[in-house]
Scaffold this motif. Structure first.
Motif, short mmCIF file in Angstrom:
data_model
loop_
_atom_site.label_atom_id
_atom_site.label_comp_id
_atom_site.label_asym_id
_atom_site.label_seq_id
_atom_site.Cartn_x
_atom_site.Cartn_y
_atom_site.Cartn_z
N TRP A 277 2.05 2.27 -3.67
CA TRP A 277 1.12 2.74 -4.13
C TRP A 277 1.16 3.75 -4.18
CZ3 TRP A 277 -0.46 1.73 -9.15
CH2 TRP A 277 -0.24 -0.22 -9.23
N VAL A 278 1.32 4.80 -2.13
CA VAL A 278 0.30 5.60 -1.95
C VAL A 278 2.04 6.74 -2.43
CG1 VAL A 278 0.99 6.89 0.18
CG2 VAL A 278 0.05 5.17 0.39
N ARG B 293 1.44 7.48 -6.66
CA ARG B 293 0.95 8.43 -6.52
C ARG B 293 0.86 9.85 -6.39
NH1 ARG B 293 -2.82 4.37 -5.12
NH2 ARG B 293 -2.92 5.36 -3.08
N GLU C 234 -4.73 -2.76 -2.97
CA GLU C 234 -3.28 -2.26 -2.72
C GLU C 234 -2.96 -2.92 -1.50
OE1 GLU C 234 -3.04 1.53 -2.19
OE2 GLU C 234 -3.90 1.52 -3.81
N TRP C 235 -3.57 -3.51 -0.93
CA TRP C 235 -3.54 -4.04 0.56
C TRP C 235 -3.83 -6.39 0.18
CZ3 TRP C 235 -2.85 -1.26 5.24
CH2 TRP C 235 -3.07 -0.24 4.71
N GLY D 86 -8.54 -1.41 -8.14
CA GLY D 86 -9.22 -0.25 -6.86
C GLY D 86 -7.94 0.39 -5.49
N ASP D 87 -8.36 0.43 -4.61
CA ASP D 87 -8.00 0.67 -3.33
C ASP D 87 -7.13 -0.57 -2.82
OD1 ASP D 87 -7.60 3.40 -3.76
OD2 ASP D 87 -9.53 4.12 -2.27
N HIS E 122 0.32 -1.60 -0.31
CA HIS E 122 -0.28 -0.36 -0.23
C HIS E 122 0.98 1.10 -0.42
CE1 HIS E 122 -2.53 3.00 0.56
NE2 HIS E 122 -2.26 2.81 2.18
N TYR F 99 -3.52 3.54 -9.45
CA TYR F 99 -3.96 2.38 -8.82
C TYR F 99 -3.89 1.27 -9.07
CZ TYR F 99 -6.13 6.52 -6.56
OH TYR F 99 -6.42 7.17 -5.90
#
Length: 177
Positions: free
Chosen positions: A69-70, A73, A95-96, A91-92, A66, A87
């Motif tokens: 990805w942060v 982004r 990421e996990w 989606g979000d 995650h 992403y």
């Protein structure tokens, strides 16, 4: 009278105490949290790194993924306006999710690669420099300064490294820095 080290003044985390430049402080603390993330993973088995922690619902390696990805982004797509996938497909929430086919070494290396690119884009830029247009931000009034982006990243890391403290305690009872 000198106090023994364990009774002396508490040393500061992050950059050295004589650093006062805001840019250097932000990057120094961000690096400290990135290193803290890796320290908190040390000693966990591959299974412990990959298994979602109840009741949190995510694994330590999922948190690393995650944060990669942060970084992508906010710095590459946001500040640098690079043409990157911002992403994961799905989606979000994706990421996990740690894919069984991805090795721990690959996932850590992917995170570290995002950090390296972020560092290359931020180390020489001014805090007042606005994000480039065309990536995450389409108009000048949407584009934050690098300082704002770094503050956002710092709070994101502080929050998530704290979450990892809780996860680590639930996994094996380890606490601390």
């Amino acid at each position: 009278m000198q106090l023994p080290p364990e009774q002396g003044p508490t040393l500061l985390d992050g950059p050295p105490a004589d650093v006062s430049d805001a840019h250097e402080l932000l990057l120094g603390y961000l690096e400290w949290y990135r290193e803290a993330l890796m320290r908190k993973l040390d000693g966990l088995s591959d299974d412990q790194l990959r298994t979602p922690v109840a009741p949190l619902g995510w694994s330590p390696l999922g948190l690393v993924q995650h944060l990669g990805w942060v970084e992508r982004r906010w710095v590459r797509w946001g500040f640098g306006a690079q043409d990157v996938v911002a992403y994961p497909p799905g989606g979000d929430a994706e990421e996990w999710v740690v894919a069984a086919s991805a090795s721990t070494a690959q996932l850590i290396a992917g995170y570290q690669a995002e950090v390296a690119v972020a560092n290359s884009l931020t180390v020489r830029a001014l805090l007042t420099e606005k994000a480039r247009l065309g990536g995450r931000f389409k108009t000048p009034d949407q584009a934050p300064s690098l300082g704002r982006i770094l503050f956002h990243l710092l709070q994101e890391y502080a929050r998530h490294v704290g979450h990892l403290d809780v996860a680590r305690e639930l996994i094996d009872g380890q606490t601390g820095e």
